[in-house]
Design an enzyme around this catalytic site. Structure first.
Site, mmCIF file in Angstrom:
data_model
loop_
_atom_site.group_PDB
_atom_site.id
_atom_site.type_symbol
_atom_site.label_atom_id
_atom_site.label_comp_id
_atom_site.label_asym_id
_atom_site.label_seq_id
_atom_site.Cartn_x
_atom_site.Cartn_y
_atom_site.Cartn_z
ATOM 1 N N HIS A 1 9.180 0.985 0.718
ATOM 2 C CA HIS A 1 10.328 0.476 0.275
ATOM 3 C C HIS A 1 10.118 0.596 -1.184
ATOM 4 O O HIS A 1 9.053 -0.198 -1.612
ATOM 5 C CB HIS A 1 10.959 -0.877 0.997
ATOM 6 N N LYS B 1 -6.554 3.555 -0.698
ATOM 7 C CA LYS B 1 -6.980 4.513 -1.677
ATOM 8 C C LYS B 1 -7.487 5.634 -0.910
ATOM 9 O O LYS B 1 -7.865 5.625 0.459
ATOM 10 C CB LYS B 1 -8.196 3.830 -2.605
#
Length: 179
Positions: free
Chosen positions: A107, A160
């Protein structure tokens, strides 16, 4: 439904497999196995290579995007893969343990004057290369690239990229060691 034979090969389609949406957008090899209680929602494209499988109680959502799963790969029990535009690509010989969540969308939330639900979605492709093992309960977030031969330890939150032939773990996932 049980075992089915296609061109002399055995594939398995379990009980209570639900496909909502456009089945024409689904390209599964005739050697793919889908176990019981799998739910697939398709507004986008979904393909799976030879001898891959979706284990029981998995939930696959492909909304206006593309999910590509290579050959000899397995999506574990109770996994959820959510594609909301863009792409999630899972290579060959990938092992995804049970209860793993993979998504390529998040979002938008930068504007505090607008409710989060009214700000839209940000989509970033997820790429999981060949020969990867993702441990139980892990979460793979949008924009992540996991290199060939990497291992994601159980319960990890991958925020990551993961280099090839490394082992990562934790929340957030960090390098544990090289293979």
């Amino acid at each position: 439904m049980g075992p089915l034979f296609y061109n002399g090969r055995l594939a398995y389609i379990g009980k209570r497999v639900t496909v909502q949406g456009n089945r024409k957008n689904m390209r599964l090899s005739n050697t793919v196995s889908v176990q019981d209680n799998v739910f697939i929602q398709l507004n986008g494209m979904f393909s799976m290579g030879e001898r891959s499988m979706i284990k029981r109680d998995a939930y696959i959502i492909v909304n206006n995007g593309q999910l590509v799963v290579g050959s000899h790969s397995a999506i574990g029990k109770r996994c959820e893969i959510a594609v909301n535009g863009g792409k999630v690509e899972i290579g060959n010989a990938v092992r995804i343990a049970s209860s793993v969540f993979i998504t390529n969308a998040n979002h938008e939330f930068a504007d505090k004057a607008v409710s989060i639900m009214d700000q839209g979605i940000i989509t970033k492709d997820v790429i999981i290369e060949d020969d990867v093992w993702i441990g139980h309960g892990s979460i793979i977030l949008p924009g992540i690239h996991i290199g060939k031969g990497a291992i994601v330890a159980a319960g990890s939150v991958v925020t990551k990229n993961v280099a090839a032939a490394t082992i990562v773990g934790g929340n957030p996932a960090r390098l544990i060691k090289e293979r």
